[in-house]
Motif scaffolding. Structure first.
Motif, short mmCIF file in Angstrom:
data_model
loop_
_atom_site.label_atom_id
_atom_site.label_comp_id
_atom_site.label_asym_id
_atom_site.label_seq_id
_atom_site.Cartn_x
_atom_site.Cartn_y
_atom_site.Cartn_z
N ALA A 1 17.27 78.26 62.33
CA ALA A 1 17.91 76.91 62.20
C ALA A 1 18.06 76.37 60.88
O ALA A 1 18.81 75.73 60.68
N LEU A 2 17.06 76.59 60.16
CA LEU A 2 17.11 75.93 58.97
C LEU A 2 17.86 76.73 57.79
O LEU A 2 17.98 76.16 56.65
N GLY A 3 18.11 77.86 58.14
CA GLY A 3 18.90 78.65 57.06
C GLY A 3 18.06 79.44 55.93
O GLY A 3 18.50 79.29 54.88
N LEU A 4 16.60 79.65 56.41
CA LEU A 4 15.86 80.29 55.57
C LEU A 4 15.70 81.48 55.72
O LEU A 4 16.03 82.18 56.58
N ARG A 5 15.23 82.23 54.63
CA ARG A 5 14.93 83.91 54.86
C ARG A 5 13.59 83.87 55.45
O ARG A 5 12.80 82.88 55.54
N LEU B 1 8.78 67.78 61.59
CA LEU B 1 9.47 67.74 63.01
C LEU B 1 10.93 67.03 62.83
O LEU B 1 11.65 67.82 63.50
N ASP B 2 11.11 66.07 62.41
CA ASP B 2 12.39 65.45 62.32
C ASP B 2 13.30 66.42 61.61
O ASP B 2 14.49 66.66 62.13
N ALA C 1 17.79 70.63 62.78
CA ALA C 1 18.03 71.88 62.44
C ALA C 1 18.49 72.50 63.81
O ALA C 1 19.40 73.02 63.78
N PHE C 2 17.65 72.26 64.79
CA PHE C 2 17.95 72.77 65.96
C PHE C 2 19.17 72.34 66.87
O PHE C 2 19.91 72.77 67.69
N ILE D 1 16.77 68.81 73.63
CA ILE D 1 15.54 68.73 72.72
C ILE D 1 15.04 67.41 72.89
O ILE D 1 15.58 66.13 72.96
N SER D 2 13.67 67.25 73.24
CA SER D 2 13.07 65.86 73.51
C SER D 2 12.91 64.89 72.20
O SER D 2 12.88 65.64 71.07
N ASP D 3 12.16 63.99 72.61
CA ASP D 3 11.86 63.09 71.38
C ASP D 3 10.69 63.58 71.04
O ASP D 3 9.82 64.24 71.64
#
Length: 246
Positions: free
Chosen positions: A42-46, A123-124, A129-130, A151-153
């Motif tokens: 989701a974040l585009g990380l390895r 979390l934000d 990202a999601f 996606i919940s609050d």
């Protein structure tokens, strides 16, 4: 503690039990390392960056999930030797180069993933990202696409002692401390019941370039059919779902 959750669906899913070979048994639910991999996608990380992000921000995760059945599929794969990275048409014609393995798949999956931290900032970042993942999210294999439904609050949580669980996993080997919490007379004859399953799974890796080595394993108990533990666990009840964030 603050937390948010996402609900998701996958037509098929497979979470291979580590170090299995010709028979790829699937775990009943995605383990923590798979959920960390989702965070990275989701974040585009390895993968090493995703683990570092989780560790740095002390992010805890869990999952609640169900499926409608289990199936097996035959996979035809080619055995590579040495530094071999490609194959020719002659290789394809030579069937002696190939072997068969059996892989288990979960069918028609519904998941609720939980993410928690002491601060809301990471979390934000995860929520954003999601909402628009950098890479496609999957349920194990690259072709088992995962569809996010909601996606919940972000909400605040308070821990509580919980001893009744279903459709999730908890840390440790709890196989000696449970009893089934169901009325067998009320269970449809076509419904399959599962006892808790304990797996020793990797929890930490050492990364050296593209190489990954397991440096820590811990036992986890996967629960499907409702059970009651004689030893209550520190957990959270989120939207009616009892989970242990870890």
């Amino acid at each position: 503690m603050f937390s948010f959750s996402i609900t998701a669906k996958a037509i098929t899913a497979s979470f291979r039990v580590p170090e299995t070979h010709t028979f790829h048994q699937t775990l009943p639910l995605p383990p923590k390392t798979t959920i960390i991999g989702m965070i990275g996608a989701a974040l585009g990380l390895r993968l090493d960056e995703a683990h570092a992000f989780v560790d740095t921000n002390n992010i805890l995760v869990s999952v609640y999930g169900t499926h409608e059945g289990i199936m097996k599929d035959l996979w035809n794969y080619r055995k590579l030797t040495g530094k071999e990275k490609s194959y020719t048409l002659d290789d394809i014609k030579n069937r002696r180069q190939y072997s068969i393995l059996i892989r288990e798949f979960l069918y028609s999956n519904d998941f609720t993933f939980f993410f928690a931290a002491e601060k809301t900032e990471p979390l934000d970042m995860l929520k954003n990202a999601f909402s628009s993942p950098h890479y496609a999210l999957t349920a194990g294999n690259s072709d088992d696409l995962l569809k996010i439904c909601s996606i919940s609050d972000i909400q605040s949580l308070k821990p509580e002692k919980i001893n009744r669980f279903r459709n999730t996993f908890v840390p440790g080997d709890m196989s000696r401390f449970y009893k089934h919490d169901i009325d067998l007379k009320q269970v449809p004859i076509t419904q399959t019941l599962f006892t808790p399953q304990v797996f020793l799974l990797p929890t930490k890796f050492e990364f050296k370039g593209e190489e990954r080595r397991v440096i820590e394993r811990k036992p986890f108990t996967f629960i499907s059919t409702p059970v009651t533990f004689s030893l209550p666990l520190d957990g959270y009840c989120i939207d009616g779902k009892a989970v242990v964030l870890q």
